[in-house]
Design a protein around this motif. Structure first.
Motif, PDB file in Angstrom:
ATOM      1  N   TRP A  92       0.850  -1.192   0.000  1.00  0.00           N
ATOM      2  CA  TRP A  92       0.000   0.000   0.000  1.00  0.00           C
ATOM      3  C   TRP A  92       0.883   1.240   0.000  1.00  0.00           C
ATOM      4  O   TRP A  92       1.746   1.389   0.860  1.00  0.00           O
ATOM      5  CB  TRP A  92      -0.913  -0.019   1.215  1.00  0.00           C
ATOM      6  N   HIS A  93       0.652   2.133  -0.942  1.00  0.00           N
ATOM      7  CA  HIS A  93       1.415   3.382  -1.028  1.00  0.00           C
ATOM      8  C   HIS A  93       0.473   4.477  -1.496  1.00  0.00           C
ATOM      9  O   HIS A  93       0.518   4.907  -2.635  1.00  0.00           O
ATOM     10  CB  HIS A  93       2.583   3.236  -2.005  1.00  0.00           C
ATOM     11  N   ASP A  94      -0.382   4.929  -0.618  1.00  0.00           N
ATOM     12  CA  ASP A  94      -1.386   5.919  -0.992  1.00  0.00           C
ATOM     13  C   ASP A  94      -1.688   6.773   0.231  1.00  0.00           C
ATOM     14  O   ASP A  94      -1.204   6.496   1.328  1.00  0.00           O
ATOM     15  CB  ASP A  94      -2.654   5.193  -1.480  1.00  0.00           C
ATOM     16  N   ASP A  95      -2.495   7.797   0.041  1.00  0.00           N
ATOM     17  CA  ASP A  95      -2.884   8.636   1.172  1.00  0.00           C
ATOM     18  C   ASP A  95      -3.953   7.976   2.022  1.00  0.00           C
ATOM     19  O   ASP A  95      -3.931   8.066   3.241  1.00  0.00           O
ATOM     20  CB  ASP A  95      -3.402   9.993   0.685  1.00  0.00           C
ATOM     21  N   THR A 114      -4.247  -1.092  -4.813  1.00  0.00           N
ATOM     22  CA  THR A 114      -4.970  -0.132  -5.632  1.00  0.00           C
ATOM     23  C   THR A 114      -6.342  -0.676  -5.970  1.00  0.00           C
ATOM     24  O   THR A 114      -6.561  -1.882  -5.979  1.00  0.00           O
ATOM     25  CB  THR A 114      -4.224   0.163  -6.951  1.00  0.00           C
TER      26      THR A 114
END
Length: 129
Positions: A92-95, A114
């Motif tokens: 996970w690499h999101d706001d 995503t």
């Protein structure tokens, strides 16, 4: 001291069952996981349950109706999502933690963090030592 204590009794509860009167949340979750309903439909079901729960409590005369007591799955999972405590194995690499990642953390499957990820690989929701 000349001050009188307010003798009005106010009612309050600590939370309300979130599943719905006819287990609507359970059915909606299972339908969402089986891809029979969309994320929007799941969230609309959840919204309806929350509104109905508030209405029931108001009709019953509860003075202090709790808020933020609803969860799609688990309150601890909600807290992890809120603060971004997502283990690296979920990629996970999101706001914000989307529902794909949220349920992957709970159920042990992961795409790539995503909404577009349909290819999933097996990952434990927890890691033992």
């Amino acid at each position: 001291m000349g001050l009188e204590m307010n003798r009005n009794v106010r009612t309050h509860n600590l939370g309300f069952p979130r599943i719905g009167a006819k287990r609507e949340l359970k059915r909606a979750l299972e339908s969402f996981w089986a891809k029979r309903i969309t994320e929007t439909q799941l969230l609309e079901t959840a919204k309806g349950i929350r509104a109905e729960n508030w209405r029931i409590q108001q009709t019953a005369g509860i003075d202090l109706i709790p808020s933020n007591d609803f969860s799609l799955y688990d309150q601890m999972l909600d807290t992890c999502a809120l603060v971004g405590a997502v283990p690296e194995r979920f990629h996970w690499h999101d706001d914000n933690v989307n529902l794909s990642t949220y349920f992957s953390m709970a159920r042990g499957m992961v795409g790539v963090g995503t909404a577009q990820a349909d290819c999933a690989m097996a990952v434990r929701p927890w890691r033992s030592k």
